[in-house]
Scaffold this motif. Sequence first.
Motif, mmCIF file in Angstrom:
data_model
loop_
_atom_site.group_PDB
_atom_site.id
_atom_site.type_symbol
_atom_site.label_atom_id
_atom_site.label_comp_id
_atom_site.label_asym_id
_atom_site.label_seq_id
_atom_site.Cartn_x
_atom_site.Cartn_y
_atom_site.Cartn_z
ATOM 1 N N LEU A 16 24.070 -17.571 -21.411
ATOM 2 C CA LEU A 16 23.596 -16.303 -21.971
ATOM 3 C C LEU A 16 24.454 -15.139 -21.493
ATOM 4 O O LEU A 16 24.810 -14.242 -22.289
ATOM 5 N N LEU A 17 24.805 -15.142 -20.209
ATOM 6 C CA LEU A 17 25.640 -14.062 -19.691
ATOM 7 C C LEU A 17 27.019 -14.078 -20.329
ATOM 8 O O LEU A 17 27.547 -13.024 -20.732
ATOM 9 N N LEU B 122 27.771 -15.289 -23.240
ATOM 10 C CA LEU B 122 27.636 -14.897 -24.645
ATOM 11 C C LEU B 122 27.602 -13.384 -24.787
ATOM 12 O O LEU B 122 28.295 -12.809 -25.640
ATOM 13 N N VAL B 123 26.817 -12.733 -23.932
ATOM 14 C CA VAL B 123 26.747 -11.264 -23.996
ATOM 15 C C VAL B 123 28.102 -10.643 -23.686
ATOM 16 O O VAL B 123 28.576 -9.729 -24.396
ATOM 17 N N LEU B 124 28.748 -11.144 -22.623
ATOM 18 C CA LEU B 124 30.054 -10.586 -22.252
ATOM 19 C C LEU B 124 31.105 -10.847 -23.328
ATOM 20 O O LEU B 124 31.948 -9.982 -23.605
ATOM 21 N N THR B 125 31.077 -12.036 -23.955
ATOM 22 C CA THR B 125 32.067 -12.347 -25.001
ATOM 23 C C THR B 125 31.878 -11.452 -26.213
ATOM 24 O O THR B 125 32.859 -10.930 -26.773
ATOM 25 N N VAL B 126 30.626 -11.272 -26.630
ATOM 26 C CA VAL B 126 30.366 -10.401 -27.781
ATOM 27 C C VAL B 126 30.805 -8.973 -27.473
ATOM 28 O O VAL B 126 31.472 -8.311 -28.299
ATOM 29 N N ALA B 127 30.463 -8.484 -26.274
ATOM 30 C CA ALA B 127 30.847 -7.122 -25.913
ATOM 31 C C ALA B 127 32.375 -6.988 -25.828
ATOM 32 O O ALA B 127 32.957 -6.002 -26.327
ATOM 33 N N ASP C 156 35.231 -19.212 -21.747
ATOM 34 C CA ASP C 156 33.801 -19.402 -21.515
ATOM 35 C C ASP C 156 33.476 -20.871 -21.277
ATOM 36 O O ASP C 156 32.681 -21.210 -20.385
#
Length: 457
Positions: A36-37, A39-44, A176
């Motif tokens: 989850l972390l 995923l958030v960092l990759t999207v950002a 990732d």
Amino acid sequence: MSGLPRRWRATALLRRAAPRTLRGRLSLVALVTATLLMLVLTVAFNAVAGHRLQHQADDELRTRAAAVATTIDTSGPKVRVLETSHDELLDADVWIYSGRQLLEAPPASGSLTRVADALARRGGQRCVTADVHGPLRLCSHPVPGSTGGATIVTALDLSPYRSSADTLLLGSLALDAVMLACTYVLTRLAVGRALRPVRTMTDQAGQWSAVASGERFGTLRHPAELARLGASLDSILDRIRTLLRHERQLTGELSHELRTPLSRIIAELDWWRARPRTADQTRASHQVIAEAAESMRTICDTLLADARDGTLTAPGTAEILPTLRRLAEVPCPEGHLTVTVDGPSLVAGVPPALLERIVSPLLANACRYARSTVAVRVHRTPDGVGVDVTDDGPGVPPAFAGLLFEPGRRADPGDGHGGAGLGLPLARRLARSAGGEVTYDAGHATGARFVVTLPAG
């Protein structure tokens, strides 16, 4: 309602798929959290990178528009485009407007020109992304100082920028995946290393409990969490050792006490089968065997009752006189005896059931040997309360006084009185478990006198 069975099946499937070990569960939790972390960092990260690439494309379009503006003459009443040599690259994907009038456009750009016209009509500095034979970015730029409203529209192919964005996305996804794999592996290794002392302590606890070892975890250095676990295991081991000690004691007492009546039965049967016997001899043998069997039953009942109720030391109080009078109401085997109970009204710091079990063997012993009277007297002691049980019988032989409280010992087994020699040791053991004591008064003049001391209630 039809969806409930499917939901139950899905829940059951998830439970079966969940790891069964603590290490697996902790590793799975760490993996899900890291996923989850990431995923958030990759999207950002990719959103910021895409915005940055678009900003670079807009900067390039503004630079080109500024270069084209230098070839436009806005000093006269009309906007004129000055022709220069080798300006093919400069005019590529560039539209020049005077108001809404198109002055110059790149060749073969019909559909793209309509997008440029719309930007020019809206006026001001604007940018838009269009997909015409590929992704394109178009920006309109008003020409400074133009009285006729001259506007320059420039276009740029976004394919290289999209390719860079896709490369960044793939690279971040690959990173990732590597990070998640490393996280899972390192978490399993770390959790396994952290739980290794627990596994070792479990194995040691199993080995120590099997042999009642005196080893304990409190003597070893462990982290705070494992120290608390070690303290709990030590407590359990102490209980197991106590239970094993009681079991060995019970086994030893049963073996010791049952050996004598069992030997009598075997000897009587061997004697009876050696040669024919008369009816009277047979009845006598049966009587001996029955008495030995009854003695064995008494021994088993007494020892097993003590084993079951040996922990009867729960907090409580008992009024001594009512308890003793209730015991004295049971007639002695010798019907001619008189049992008296007197003394002040005192309270003992033990439950009534425990007080009965302590005094009952003493009272039964006194009734067994007394000639005419048994006296039970209650009195105060410096440390609590006392109960004296006195009889007017022959007393205890001085040579046997030191063996009086040893299990299974009797001064004269052939004196004609019943008993297995367990009552007095049992009474002392129960009294000591409650913080009291049972003693024999060797200086008593006539008969026997036993003294029970207990905490005050």
